[in-house]
Design a protein around this motif. Structure first.
Motif, PDB file in Angstrom:
ATOM      1  N   UNK A 131     -11.890  22.978  -3.450  1.00 22.71           N
ATOM      2  CA  UNK A 131     -12.394  23.252  -4.792  1.00 22.71           C
ATOM      3  C   UNK A 131     -11.502  24.243  -5.542  1.00 22.71           C
ATOM      4  N   UNK A 132     -11.096  25.294  -4.868  1.00 24.70           N
ATOM      5  CA  UNK A 132     -10.287  26.325  -5.532  1.00 24.70           C
ATOM      6  C   UNK A 132      -8.924  25.801  -5.956  1.00 24.70           C
ATOM      7  N   UNK A 133      -8.348  24.896  -5.150  1.00 24.77           N
ATOM      8  CA  UNK A 133      -7.027  24.363  -5.506  1.00 24.77           C
ATOM      9  C   UNK A 133      -7.100  23.512  -6.766  1.00 24.77           C
ATOM     10  N   UNK A 134      -8.235  22.881  -7.027  1.00 24.32           N
ATOM     11  CA  UNK A 134      -8.399  22.072  -8.235  1.00 24.32           C
ATOM     12  C   UNK A 134      -8.678  22.945  -9.448  1.00 24.32           C
ATOM     13  N   UNK A 135      -9.612  23.872  -9.312  1.00 20.91           N
ATOM     14  CA  UNK A 135     -10.031  24.685 -10.451  1.00 20.91           C
ATOM     15  C   UNK A 135      -8.985  25.714 -10.855  1.00 20.91           C
ATOM     16  N   UNK A 195     -12.339   9.115 -10.087  1.00 16.65           N
ATOM     17  CA  UNK A 195     -11.751  10.456 -10.090  1.00 16.65           C
ATOM     18  C   UNK A 195     -12.584  11.390 -10.951  1.00 16.65           C
ATOM     19  N   UNK A 196     -13.146  10.858 -12.034  1.00 16.44           N
ATOM     20  CA  UNK A 196     -14.036  11.679 -12.860  1.00 16.44           C
ATOM     21  C   UNK A 196     -15.278  12.110 -12.109  1.00 16.44           C
ATOM     22  N   UNK A 197     -15.869  11.198 -11.336  1.00 20.53           N
ATOM     23  CA  UNK A 197     -17.028  11.562 -10.518  1.00 20.53           C
ATOM     24  C   UNK A 197     -16.671  12.620  -9.489  1.00 20.53           C
ATOM     25  N   UNK A 198     -15.496  12.463  -8.877  1.00 18.17           N
ATOM     26  CA  UNK A 198     -15.056  13.471  -7.918  1.00 18.17           C
ATOM     27  C   UNK A 198     -14.830  14.825  -8.562  1.00 18.17           C
ATOM     28  N   UNK A 199     -14.270  14.823  -9.769  1.00 25.61           N
ATOM     29  CA  UNK A 199     -14.027  16.080 -10.470  1.00 25.61           C
ATOM     30  C   UNK A 199     -15.335  16.770 -10.846  1.00 25.61           C
ATOM     31  N   UNK A 200     -16.313  15.970 -11.271  1.00 23.85           N
ATOM     32  CA  UNK A 200     -17.618  16.551 -11.608  1.00 23.85           C
ATOM     33  C   UNK A 200     -18.245  17.197 -10.379  1.00 23.85           C
ATOM     34  N   UNK A 205     -20.116  21.787  -7.443  1.00 22.01           N
ATOM     35  CA  UNK A 205     -20.548  22.082  -6.077  1.00 22.01           C
ATOM     36  C   UNK A 205     -19.474  22.878  -5.352  1.00 22.01           C
ATOM     37  N   UNK A 206     -19.911  23.676  -4.376  1.00 24.44           N
ATOM     38  CA  UNK A 206     -18.975  24.513  -3.627  1.00 24.44           C
ATOM     39  C   UNK A 206     -18.552  23.892  -2.314  1.00 24.44           C
ATOM     40  N   UNK A 207     -19.147  22.750  -1.938  1.00 24.16           N
ATOM     41  CA  UNK A 207     -18.795  22.094  -0.675  1.00 24.16           C
ATOM     42  C   UNK A 207     -18.546  20.625  -0.950  1.00 24.16           C
ATOM     43  N   UNK A 208     -17.947  19.933   0.035  1.00 28.22           N
ATOM     44  CA  UNK A 208     -17.727  18.500  -0.084  1.00 28.22           C
ATOM     45  C   UNK A 208     -19.050  17.761   0.043  1.00 28.22           C
TER      46      UNK A 208
END
Length: 430
Positions: A131-135, A195-200, A205-208
């Protein structure tokens, strides 16, 4: 009685056949059959590594492997890589195969079938990122810990989503347009949406997704002591395994501390008075998981006792070695037990019966509680005997529970074989 049992059996067989005729279920079962060899090889590698080469392994300790084996470090590395490269990709393989088999009947083009599988892999990876690598706009880091055996359910769900969606788009293509142009449009649309659903999900959320399912499943049972809580944990574990969330549900809080206190009491005091006789380890782990969760060793014995189905027995022989070491993934996926409504009942019932009997025996002081630590891969039938320092009453209880569990499994395995033959006969005719 026989007539009543026959009626129940016929109803369950009919339910199983009807269930497996469903297009979605058929794709899942075909995917399980496709990846079974990969899972078997990976599990055997993990079995040898954990039980023969690691210091905590049963055969490493009992056969003194360190005295006669050579290059143990290299062997551990090699088998660790082999198991990670197979079992660690289970969810990805399931997502690809389910999506592929859903699209296959809708198009003769292999390109479309493969593309559906590729999109499913991309969608699954989009749900398993750091999550942190994306945000933080850094290089995206993928999470691999949720793509193994515990991620089968998520892989199946992603495969169903992508496969059905891709199939719908194929069925609504304009036959007058260039096929390549339409393929690019379909692929582009799906990649943007998924990919949009994954990004949302990553943003909120903080976990997979898989970690969220595991956390939700294990939160009610933190310190199981009562019979009701132990049965609840057994029901939860069995249901998760049946749904494809393989592996332990959780390391239940406080269990390691209680196990250490039990061991200290046995070592430092005369007699066998332990402070925590009723725990998840002393009841569920020791008595209700022979062959792995679900009392799978009893399932294996039932398979060998049912003589009319050679395919089942052949599967049993393939899975014999890992099952004896409590590695149940090959049998659950190869038979399969996963998603089978017919085998759900014994898979849940057998451990619950074992938990009840073990709890009663411990409460009534018929057998002592397990206090000694057990090595990885200890045969399920010997866990109670070795964990109690060689108590014969514990061994008799374990054997009795294995016999009872085999009796529970037997009719269901027989009916499952009949249903399997009927489904295979239909597919050959079609």
């Amino acid at each position: 009685m026989a007539e009543r049992t026959s009626r129940v059996g016929c109803n369950l067989i009919g339910l199983e056949i009807k269930f497996r005729r469903n297009r979605q279920v058929s794709a899942i079962y075909r995917a399980l059959r496709l990846i079974f060899p990969v899972i078997l090889v990976g599990t055997l590698a993990d079995f040898v590594n954990q039980t023969w080469l690691q210091r905590s392994g049963y055969y490493y300790q009992t056969l003194h492997v360190a005295k006669w084996a050579f290059q143990l470090h290299l062997l551990r590395q090699y088998l660790g890589l082999l198991s990670a490269g197979t079992l660690g990709l289970t969810a990805i393989l399931m997502a690809f195969a389910v999506s592929f088999y859903l699209v296959a009947p809708a198009t003769p083009l292999v390109r479309d079938r493969l593309m559906a599988g590729v999109i499913a892999i991309i969608a699954l990876k989009s749900l398993n990122v750091n999550r942190q690598s994306v945000l933080s706009n850094h290089s995206v880091q993928w999470l691999s810990s949720n793509l193994g055996l515990s991620g089968i359910l998520v892989g199946v769900l992603v495969g169903l989503l992508v496969g059905n969606g891709y199939r719908w788009l194929i069925n609504h293509q304009d036959p007058e347009h260039e096929h390549l142009e339409q393929t690019v449009g379909v692929v582009g649309l799906w990649l943007v949406v998924l990919t949009g659903l994954g990004f949302i999900w990553v943003s909120t959320q903080t976990v997979s997704l898989n970690a969220a399912l595991l956390t939700l499943a294990r939160w009610p049972f933190q310190l199981p002591h009562s019979l009701g809580t132990l049965l609840g944990f057994g029901l939860l574990t069995g249901t998760c395994q049946w749904l494809g969330i393989l592996g332990p549900i959780a390391s239940v809080g406080g269990q390691s501390i209680e196990a250490a206190q039990n061991l200290a009491a046995v070592l430092n005091h005369s007699g066998w008075q332990v402070p925590h006789p009723i725990t998840l380890h002393t009841v569920v782990d020791v008595y209700a998981t022979s062959g792995g969760p679900g009392m799978v060793l009893a399932l294996l014995l039932a398979i060998f006792l049912v003589r009319h189905n050679s395919a089942q027995r052949r599967m049993g022989w393939y899975c014999l070695v890992p099952t004896l070491g409590n590695f149940n993934a090959p049998l659950l996926m190869g038979l399969p037990v996963i998603f089978s409504p017919l085998l759900f009942t014994p898979f849940i019932l057998a451990p619950l019966v074992c938990i009840t009997l073990s709890w009663a025996a411990l409460v009534l002081h018929w057998v002592p509680a397990v206090a000694y630590p057990l090595a990885n891969g200890t045969p399920g039938i010997l866990q109670a005997f070795l964990g109690t320092g060689g108590n014969w009453g514990a061994l008799v209880l374990a054997v009795a529970e294995l016999v009872i569990s085999t009796a529970i499994y037997y009719p269901f395995v027989k009916w499952a074989g009949i249903a399997e033959e009927a489904v295979n006969h239909e597919s050959k005719i079609s």
